[in-house]
Scaffold this active site. Sequence first.
Site, PDB file in Angstrom:
ATOM      1  N   LYS A  24       0.851  -1.202   0.000  1.00 27.76           N
ATOM      2  CA  LYS A  24       0.000   0.000   0.000  1.00 27.76           C
ATOM      3  C   LYS A  24       0.879   1.242   0.000  1.00 27.76           C
ATOM      4  O   LYS A  24       0.664   2.171  -0.778  1.00 27.76           O
ATOM      5  CB  LYS A  24      -0.887   0.010   1.233  1.00 27.76           C
ATOM      6  CG  LYS A  24      -1.518   1.368   1.547  1.00 27.76           C
ATOM      7  CD  LYS A  24      -2.412   1.341   2.760  1.00 27.76           C
ATOM      8  CE  LYS A  24      -1.703   1.545   4.041  1.00 27.76           C
ATOM      9  NZ  LYS A  24      -1.359   2.937   4.364  1.00 27.76           N
ATOM     10  N   CYS A 118      -4.672  12.560  12.206  1.00 28.55           N
ATOM     11  CA  CYS A 118      -5.456  11.330  12.247  1.00 28.55           C
ATOM     12  C   CYS A 118      -5.318  10.768  13.654  1.00 28.55           C
ATOM     13  O   CYS A 118      -4.676  11.357  14.526  1.00 28.55           O
ATOM     14  CB  CYS A 118      -4.957  10.328  11.203  1.00 28.55           C
ATOM     15  SG  CYS A 118      -3.356   9.660  11.609  1.00 28.55           S
ATOM     16  N   ARG A 123       0.468  14.383  12.200  1.00 24.73           N
ATOM     17  CA  ARG A 123       0.833  14.137  10.798  1.00 24.73           C
ATOM     18  C   ARG A 123       1.159  15.445  10.070  1.00 24.73           C
ATOM     19  O   ARG A 123       0.613  15.753   9.033  1.00 24.73           O
ATOM     20  CB  ARG A 123      -0.270  13.377  10.072  1.00 24.73           C
ATOM     21  CG  ARG A 123      -0.792  12.158  10.764  1.00 24.73           C
ATOM     22  CD  ARG A 123       0.222  11.053  11.002  1.00 24.73           C
ATOM     23  NE  ARG A 123       0.728  10.430   9.821  1.00 24.73           N
ATOM     24  CZ  ARG A 123       0.145   9.387   9.197  1.00 24.73           C
ATOM     25  NH1 ARG A 123      -0.968   8.905   9.666  1.00 24.73           N
ATOM     26  NH2 ARG A 123       0.698   8.862   8.119  1.00 24.73           N
ATOM     27  N   ARG A 401      -8.792  -0.423   4.460  1.00 23.83           N
ATOM     28  CA  ARG A 401      -7.956   0.585   3.805  1.00 23.83           C
ATOM     29  C   ARG A 401      -6.627   0.004   3.365  1.00 23.83           C
ATOM     30  O   ARG A 401      -6.028   0.451   2.387  1.00 23.83           O
ATOM     31  CB  ARG A 401      -7.678   1.756   4.773  1.00 23.83           C
ATOM     32  CG  ARG A 401      -8.838   2.654   5.063  1.00 23.83           C
ATOM     33  CD  ARG A 401      -8.388   3.823   5.883  1.00 23.83           C
ATOM     34  NE  ARG A 401      -7.195   4.407   5.261  1.00 23.83           N
ATOM     35  CZ  ARG A 401      -6.333   5.190   5.909  1.00 23.83           C
ATOM     36  NH1 ARG A 401      -6.539   5.483   7.170  1.00 23.83           N
ATOM     37  NH2 ARG A 401      -5.290   5.692   5.300  1.00 23.83           N
TER      38      ARG A 401
HETATM   39  C1  EPZ Z   1       4.318   6.715   5.982  1.00 21.95           C
HETATM   40  O1  EPZ Z   1       3.628   7.794   6.592  1.00 21.95           O
HETATM   41  C2  EPZ Z   1       3.340   5.558   5.967  1.00 21.95           C
HETATM   42  N1  EPZ Z   1       2.152   5.900   5.200  1.00 21.95           N
HETATM   43  C3  EPZ Z   1       2.936   5.190   7.398  1.00 21.95           C
HETATM   44  O2  EPZ Z   1       2.106   4.028   7.317  1.00 21.95           O
HETATM   45  C4  EPZ Z   1       4.193   4.829   8.182  1.00 21.95           C
HETATM   46  O3  EPZ Z   1       3.835   4.546   9.519  1.00 21.95           O
HETATM   47  C5  EPZ Z   1       5.174   6.005   8.139  1.00 21.95           C
HETATM   48  O4  EPZ Z   1       5.468   6.333   6.752  1.00 21.95           O
HETATM   49  C6  EPZ Z   1       6.477   5.688   8.839  1.00 21.95           C
HETATM   50  O5  EPZ Z   1       7.057   4.569   8.266  1.00 21.95           O
HETATM   51  C7  EPZ Z   1       2.216   5.908   3.836  1.00 21.95           C
HETATM   52  O6  EPZ Z   1       3.248   5.645   3.246  1.00 21.95           O
HETATM   53  C8  EPZ Z   1       0.951   6.242   3.120  1.00 21.95           C
HETATM   54  P1  EPZ Z   1       6.590  10.086   8.011  1.00 21.95           P
HETATM   55  P2  EPZ Z   1       4.274   9.290   6.551  1.00 21.95           P
HETATM   56  O7  EPZ Z   1       6.547  11.295   7.165  1.00 21.95           O
HETATM   57  O8  EPZ Z   1       4.970   9.500   5.266  1.00 21.95           O
HETATM   58  C9  EPZ Z   1       6.177  13.347  11.482  1.00 21.95           C
HETATM   59  C10 EPZ Z   1       0.238   2.690   7.742  1.00 21.95           C
HETATM   60  O9  EPZ Z   1      -0.208   2.162   8.773  1.00 21.95           O
HETATM   61  N2  EPZ Z   1       6.315  14.304  10.385  1.00 21.95           N
HETATM   62  O10 EPZ Z   1       7.813   9.223   8.006  1.00 21.95           O
HETATM   63  O11 EPZ Z   1       3.233  10.247   6.967  1.00 21.95           O
HETATM   64  C11 EPZ Z   1       4.905  12.538  11.394  1.00 21.95           C
HETATM   65  O12 EPZ Z   1       3.828  13.202  11.999  1.00 21.95           O
HETATM   66  C12 EPZ Z   1       0.738   4.120   7.769  1.00 21.95           C
HETATM   67  O13 EPZ Z   1       0.327   2.105   6.618  1.00 21.95           O
HETATM   68  C13 EPZ Z   1       6.382  15.663  10.689  1.00 21.95           C
HETATM   69  O14 EPZ Z   1       6.311  16.057  11.847  1.00 21.95           O
HETATM   70  O15 EPZ Z   1       5.354   9.141   7.727  1.00 21.95           O
HETATM   71  C14 EPZ Z   1       5.266  11.266  12.119  1.00 21.95           C
HETATM   72  O16 EPZ Z   1       5.140  11.482  13.520  1.00 21.95           O
HETATM   73  C15 EPZ Z   1       0.599   4.748   9.146  1.00 21.95           C
HETATM   74  N3  EPZ Z   1       6.520  16.557   9.677  1.00 21.95           N
HETATM   75  C16 EPZ Z   1       6.740  11.078  11.767  1.00 21.95           C
HETATM   76  O17 EPZ Z   1       7.216  12.371  11.366  1.00 21.95           O
HETATM   77  C17 EPZ Z   1       6.592  16.156   8.359  1.00 21.95           C
HETATM   78  O18 EPZ Z   1       6.724  17.008   7.464  1.00 21.95           O
HETATM   79  C18 EPZ Z   1       6.978  10.099  10.620  1.00 21.95           C
HETATM   80  O19 EPZ Z   1       6.242  10.552   9.521  1.00 21.95           O
HETATM   81  C19 EPZ Z   1       6.518  14.781   8.074  1.00 21.95           C
HETATM   82  C20 EPZ Z   1       6.389  13.876   9.102  1.00 21.95           C
END
Ligand code: EPZ
Length: 426
Positions: A24, A118, A123, A401
């Site tokens: 996904k 969420c 996020r 999802r």
């Molecule tokens: C991706 O989310 C995945 N989703 C998530 O999977 C996964 O848990 C995550 O990567 C970490 O591996 C998809 O690929 C669609 P991040 P993403 O940017 O890209 C914070 C699932 O269950 N952050 O690495 O949103 C953020 O809030 C989902 O399949 C900022 O603060 O993850 C989080 O706490 C859940 N500012 C952390 O960093 C930003 O600009 C990691 O986020 C970006 C992120």
Amino acid sequence: MPEEVIIVRESPNLSGTVRVSGAKNSALKLIAASILGQGATTLENVPLISDIDIMCEVLERLGATVERDGHSLCIDTAPVESFETPYELVTKMRASISVLGPLVGRFGQARVAMPGGCQIGARNIDMHLVGLQQLGVEFAVDHGILVATTPKGLHGGSILLDFPSVGATENTMMAACVAEGETIIDNAAREPEIEDLANMLNAMGAHIEGAGTSTVTIVGVPLEDMHACSHATVGDRIEAGTFLAGGALLGGPLTVEGIDPASLRMALTKLEAMGCDVQVGDDFVTVSRVNPLQAADIQTLPHPGFPTDLQAQFMLLTALAQGSSIITENVFENRFMFAAEICRMGADVAIDEHHAVVTGVDRLQGAPVESTDLRAGAALVLAGLAAEGETIVRHIQHIDRGYENYVGKLQSLGADIERATVELGG
Ligand code: EPZ
């Protein structure tokens, strides 16, 4: 009010072989990247899940034509003229923000609704914006819409991410493909899905090196040099890890096919530490367990650390292990909601901010429980298989999802489980 639930009954084992679907968390970004191809891109091994349906709707709203044939998807983005993604789609799925980089690359501008938070956290997208700003993108917010412009064009830059954000790495990488000059992304996310995306972008004409490491280098090419391609999505390592946790929970032997075991190295190490036998091949992993599960400490980290998307599934294992485990969630600020649900089934979990202290118990009891996010939902179904009696898992739209035919695949492994529409209060 009738609602669709998953009814789970105690099952003696989960064993046999299951092939995972495409990832996904790769396929969603591959669909977004097709915007840069300006033609008909074919994606294979695309999972049949509702998040993919939403991303296809996002592309169609932009003007693309999308044809689906089972696990194959043909997306023709030649007709795409719009660079606006509406609020109602972004709120349905925050991953829609992944069109930001490709739209800026293709049109030099974009209007994408700001994604909300969420259940598992705020996020934020600040790192997405910082990365793109280094490429010459300027941002404004217009009534909840993020307005991206490139008054001086899109140019290469040097980016150091505060945190190896998956989404920020992807959005920056996609825009950098057609930025003039070289871009270096340091402290980049190293998830296997980043490599998959880079492989497809390179097949479309991009020049990306280092994807999957902390330093990604992109030499921009003119947009007209980018073209459509055919690409097969990597297997879903998180779906695989979910089934392997089920095999570890009930004993197996359970084999998952269709993934690179190296993408699950930390999770497999933890299964062995908990007393499981793990065998790996080129594209499969087999788990089995004879002795009682042993406690293990787990801390979630960016790849190659332990994946946060397997945290709930492994908390379940520690809940039935001998001894106490400490689970630390370092990636998301609110990803322990699963704990409250399994405590209703008799688990012993104490939460202290980012730490969960899990003291193993002998048995869980079936109970009505609620999915709070897709991974917690999937883990609750596994919990019901090990629990005495019957478990009703509600809010299963979360599971749909991200898991294709989760009930069917579990049934093929011996689970006593079914989807049903029932009348439940509350
Ligand atoms: C991706 O989310 C995945 N989703 C998530 O999977 C996964 O848990 C995550 O990567 C970490 O591996 C998809 O690929 C669609 P991040 P993403 O940017 O890209 C914070 C699932 O269950 N952050 O690495 O949103 C953020 O809030 C989902 O399949 C900022 O603060 O993850 C989080 O706490 C859940 N500012 C952390 O960093 C930003 O600009 C990691 O986020 C970006 C992120």
